[in-house]
Motif scaffolding. Structure first.
Motif: not given
Length: 220
Positions: A142-144, A170-175, A180-190, A209-218
């Motif tokens: 499911x993509x929103x 149910x949602x796996x990806x939010x755009x 663009x944010x992915x729903x993961x078992x650890x939380x919402x990944x930016x 709350x957002x998980x912010x990785x070291x490298x993010x695509x623009x």
């Protein structure tokens, strides 16, 4: 807060990148219907509509609409070679059997654990639930696609949904027009940010709350 055509197009274009050759895909009302216009070249998608179309195409050119050919939202569509028709009970049986690879839906709210609220605002009239509940529960992914904030400027990406739920987790990806944010078992990944927005912009407009990785695509 409204969204301009350019942002709607960018969201639809990004969502189309999730589609792989041969997938069966259902598109909800609103921005999701535009995804059919941005399928990558060489990728063949079986677009499914609950009112009984397989191999639906994009929107027709102005003046070329067929009054008898529309999607489940009542908007005119085209068909591609190999298209077929069935009644709505068969179309829903495909959903319930788990035959839909991806459903792309609009939303009023999504929580950080992937809960979806997209069918009613209490106190306001609504035409009906439609097929969203079954699609949200039975589609493989499911993509929103939605505005990042509502008309009051409040985040639609929530810690917990305030509105009545369509389906839980149910949602796996939010755009959105911001990210663009992915729903993961650890939380919402930016995962990605839509320019000209920044990480700070997204964090400031996101209640969850957002998980912010070291490298993010623009995305330009």
């Amino acid at each position: 807060m409204g969204m301009g055509k350019e942002n709607r197009d960018r969201i639809a274009m990004r969502a189309a990148q999730e589609l792989k050759n041969g997938m069966a895909v259902n598109l909800g009302i609103g921005i999701p219907t535009q995804v059919a216009d941005y399928v990558p070249e060489g990728v063949q998608i079986v677009f499914h509509a609950e009112n009984g179309i397989l191999y639906a195409g994009g929107a027709p050119n102005p003046g070329e609409e067929d009054a008898f050919l529309c999607n489940a939202g009542g908007y005119p569509v085209t068909i591609v070679e190999g298209a077929s028709y069935c009644d709505s009970s068969i179309a829903f049986a495909m959903i319930r059997r788990g035959c839909i690879d991806i459903t792309i839906l609009g939303a009023l709210e999504v929580s950080e654990r992937g809960d979806l609220a997209n069918w009613i605002v209490p106190g306001k009239r609504v035409a009906g639930i439609g097929g969203a509940m079954e699609l949200a529960q039975k589609a493989k992914k499911v993509i929103v696609l939605m505005n990042h904030v509502n008309r009051q400027g409040e985040s639609k990406v929530k810690k917990q949904c305030d509105l009545p739920l369509t389906a839980r987790a149910c949602v796996k990806l939010i755009i959105t027009e911001m990210a663009v944010m992915e729903v993961t078992e650890h939380g919402l990944l930016l995962k990605e940010i839509m320019l000209p927005y920044t990480v700070d912009d997204v964090v400031r407009h996101t209640e969850a709350a957002l998980i912010i990785p070291e490298h993010i695509s623009y995305i330009p």
